[in-house]
Design a protein around this motif. Structure first.
Motif, short mmCIF file in Angstrom:
data_model
loop_
_atom_site.label_atom_id
_atom_site.label_comp_id
_atom_site.label_asym_id
_atom_site.label_seq_id
_atom_site.Cartn_x
_atom_site.Cartn_y
_atom_site.Cartn_z
N GLY A 1 0.81 -1.22 0.00
CA GLY A 1 0.00 0.00 0.00
C GLY A 1 0.84 1.26 0.00
O GLY A 1 0.55 2.21 -0.74
N THR B 1 3.92 1.53 -1.06
CA THR B 1 4.61 1.61 -2.35
C THR B 1 3.67 2.12 -3.44
O THR B 1 4.06 2.95 -4.26
CB THR B 1 5.14 0.21 -2.74
OG1 THR B 1 6.01 -0.26 -1.71
CG2 THR B 1 5.91 0.27 -4.04
N ALA B 2 2.43 1.65 -3.43
CA ALA B 2 1.49 2.03 -4.48
C ALA B 2 0.97 3.45 -4.29
O ALA B 2 0.84 4.20 -5.25
CB ALA B 2 0.33 1.04 -4.52
N PHE B 3 0.63 3.82 -3.06
CA PHE B 3 -0.03 5.10 -2.82
C PHE B 3 0.86 6.12 -2.13
O PHE B 3 0.40 7.22 -1.81
CB PHE B 3 -1.28 4.88 -1.97
CG PHE B 3 -2.29 3.98 -2.62
CD1 PHE B 3 -2.95 4.38 -3.75
CD2 PHE B 3 -2.55 2.73 -2.09
CE1 PHE B 3 -3.89 3.55 -4.35
CE2 PHE B 3 -3.47 1.89 -2.67
CZ PHE B 3 -4.16 2.31 -3.81
N GLY B 4 2.12 5.81 -1.90
CA GLY B 4 3.02 6.71 -1.19
C GLY B 4 3.16 8.08 -1.81
O GLY B 4 2.97 9.10 -1.13
N ALA C 1 1.26 9.71 -3.95
CA ALA C 1 -0.02 10.43 -3.96
C ALA C 1 -0.37 10.92 -2.55
O ALA C 1 -0.83 12.06 -2.38
CB ALA C 1 -1.12 9.53 -4.49
N LEU C 2 -0.14 10.09 -1.55
CA LEU C 2 -0.41 10.52 -0.18
C LEU C 2 0.52 11.63 0.26
O LEU C 2 0.11 12.55 0.96
CB LEU C 2 -0.30 9.33 0.78
CG LEU C 2 -1.45 8.34 0.76
CD1 LEU C 2 -1.12 7.12 1.63
CD2 LEU C 2 -2.72 8.99 1.26
N SER C 3 1.77 11.56 -0.14
CA SER C 3 2.72 12.61 0.20
C SER C 3 2.30 13.94 -0.40
O SER C 3 2.31 14.97 0.29
CB SER C 3 4.12 12.22 -0.30
OG SER C 3 5.04 13.24 -0.02
#
Length: 74
Positions: free
Chosen positions: A45, A47-50, A52-54
């Motif tokens: 999770g 790795t995939a959304f890091g 975008a969340l940042s």
């Protein structure tokens, strides 16, 4: 009469032996598998959304800290 007492005694002895038996090893293995699965899901999770969340939290922080300060009126 003696055979009933002997049977009950044997049953009680077997029951106590079953209750005393340690089965914490199986529980520990199950918890270890769950922790491993949760760790894998978290890594995938992040790795995939890091990125975008940042970006989301950077934008949120910019909006929060640059917001105008208003003073309450009495």
């Amino acid at each position: 009469m003696v055979s009933i007492i002997a049977t009950l005694h044997t049953f009680g002895f077997n029951l106590r032996q079953r209750l005393r038996r340690e089965e914490t090893g199986a529980t520990a293995v199950e918890y270890a598998l769950l922790v491993g699965l949760i760790a894998v899901v978290l890594v995938v999770g992040i790795t995939a959304f890091g990125p975008a969340l940042s970006d989301f939290f950077k934008g949120l922080a910019g909006k929060t800290f640059n917001a105008p300060v208003t003073t309450p009126t009495p």
